[in-house]
Design an enzyme around this catalytic site. Sequence first.
Site, PDB file in Angstrom:
ATOM      1  CD  GLU A 268     -17.464  44.314 -23.077  1.00 55.75           C
ATOM      2  OE1 GLU A 268     -16.709  43.579 -22.423  1.00 55.75           O
ATOM      3  OE2 GLU A 268     -17.576  45.532 -22.874  1.00 55.75           O
TER       4      GLU A 268
ATOM      5  CG  HIS B 101      -7.767  45.427 -24.282  1.00 53.89           C
ATOM      6  ND1 HIS B 101      -8.066  45.882 -25.542  1.00 53.89           N
ATOM      7  CD2 HIS B 101      -8.949  45.323 -23.623  1.00 53.89           C
ATOM      8  CE1 HIS B 101      -9.375  46.056 -25.640  1.00 53.89           C
ATOM      9  NE2 HIS B 101      -9.933  45.724 -24.494  1.00 53.89           N
TER      10      HIS B 101
ATOM     11  NE  ARG C 142     -10.917  41.924 -23.141  1.00 57.10           N
ATOM     12  CZ  ARG C 142     -11.176  42.628 -22.067  1.00 57.10           C
ATOM     13  NH1 ARG C 142     -10.436  42.499 -20.978  1.00 57.10           N
ATOM     14  NH2 ARG C 142     -12.182  43.485 -22.042  1.00 57.10           N
TER      15      ARG C 142
ATOM     16  CG  HIS D 252      -6.716  45.235 -20.137  1.00 62.78           C
ATOM     17  ND1 HIS D 252      -6.924  46.575 -19.866  1.00 62.78           N
ATOM     18  CD2 HIS D 252      -7.926  44.639 -20.039  1.00 62.78           C
ATOM     19  CE1 HIS D 252      -8.219  46.777 -19.612  1.00 62.78           C
ATOM     20  NE2 HIS D 252      -8.844  45.617 -19.692  1.00 62.78           N
TER      21      HIS D 252
ATOM     22  NE  ARG E 166     -10.400  40.999 -16.855  1.00 59.18           N
ATOM     23  CZ  ARG E 166     -11.041  41.923 -17.567  1.00 59.18           C
ATOM     24  NH1 ARG E 166     -12.358  41.992 -17.502  1.00 59.18           N
ATOM     25  NH2 ARG E 166     -10.375  42.760 -18.329  1.00 59.18           N
TER      26      ARG E 166
END
Length: 559
Positions: free
Chosen positions: A117, A233, A277, A342, A377
């Site tokens: 990811e 997100h 992100r 998100h 995060r």
Amino acid sequence: MSQIDIPNQFDVLVVGAGAAGLYTALCLPESLRVGLITKETVTLSASDWAQGGIAAAVAPEDSPQLHIEDTLKAGAGLCDLKAVEFLAEQAPSCIQSLVNLGVAFDRHGNTLALTLEAAHSRHRVLHAADTTGREVTTTLTAQVLRRQNIQVIQQALALSLWIEPETGRCQGISLFYQGKVTWVKAGAVVLATGGGGQVFAQTTNPAVSTGDGVAIAWRAGAVLRDLEFVQFHPTALTKPGRFLISEAVRGEGAHLVDNEGRRFAFDYDPAGELAPRDVVSRAIFSHLQRTADDIATANVWLDMRPIPADKIRQRFPNIIQVCQHWGIDVCNQPIPVAPAAHYWMGGILTNLQNRTNIPGLYAVGETASTGVHGANRLASNSLLECIVFGAQMADLADLENEMWRQSQTTESESFPNPLSCILSFHDWENQQVQLEAIREKLPRLVWQSAGICREQSSLENAIATIESWQQDFATLPLSQFLQSLRPTVAASFNLPDIDQQLRLWAETRNLLDVAYLILKSAAFRKESRGGHYRLDYPQPDPDWQVHTIVQNHSWWKSI
């Protein structure tokens, strides 16, 4: 739901039944009487919606040190090193614990399957197709329901903390359950209520994510941290519900393209659609500002066609199903996407043992600020945080001592007769209109003023509006009645549909407070960092490489 009587005392109360609350309840010693409170059922939480997976350095070519480095880099200078080290080093054993409990992660033969990811330097994300959160929470729920020492209290709403005046210790909560407000005592209270995404008009969070734990703790004097840092997100399906299209889709090779089919994300970062992100979200936002007529309804496209169709069917069956519902064939056409709120990096300040500044009060999961996420995060560290920190509740030896102390003081207490809240149908109708108006307007205001890009003037205007709404809310007859209740004084109501009405009241109160806290924190931090981007202060500032600390109505920088 079946009607059950609940005792007026537990050893431990856990508020919230997502991954953090469920795993915490399972890790508490079985000698303790545990009450697990959820305002919905035990199957509805943000954890249940988590698609991508859970990160852990379990591959031979990976290591906790590499996981630490990736987490620190994503956190933009605000991670707590000790907390990150703790998270990454505990991760492999926590994954083994989940496997032992029966969580069925995907495998290649006998080996756990791992995917990549964004911002991870190695393949380290374990998954169960594209419904990892559901697999984890379903397994944990089944285990919780087998435990004799855990009583699950569903469709119950925690309203406030019960603080002992002499010591300042948390000794329970006030709870709205089956039409009444009651006070439930506990030696320890664990808040695991998740995030507050519903404060934004566009969010991937479920309807239950109204910031309850953070708001309840703030009103009781808990210290909060870094509330301005919200992760947006980049790829939420632009259909009602804002279904999240997992980052793992881009990790497997999907392209982010504009209306001309061009991979525009490389204009903003060399990593393109695999940048962190916040970078990808701002790239989409900025690109739409330049190319779209109405940014509120505009979208870009996520093209999964570069991924082999067989792999799409194997890895992303839930995404295929949801997109089919909206008439989108992901193997043959791109998916319309845009950013949505998100994950909330900030929360109640806790240490490695989940303790807050209020004795007897603990926080776990997205509700807490452990220091592992910093300003942004790293993908798939959130489910991991729930498990790693939930496990720490097994080691709190002082809990059992506190249970004994509480048990010595409770038996002799008497509860006065309940007060009755009597409102006319007309009074309630007026209140309902006001509450529903706030619920409709508030998320739009916060999205416009404290969404992906922020600036001082719009933040200050929004704060003034929220403060006026808070004053209106405080004058409602129901507010005045409920906020006048003293500990141990129960209450009953003569209103129709009281469960829905009390929930509307309580969630509106919490959302107003959460909006105020996010807006004030965003106005306080005069720089851009991680999930917080200021148009008027677009660069990070070394003087602001500190945490935003909040208690009551005071804001200050950490040392």
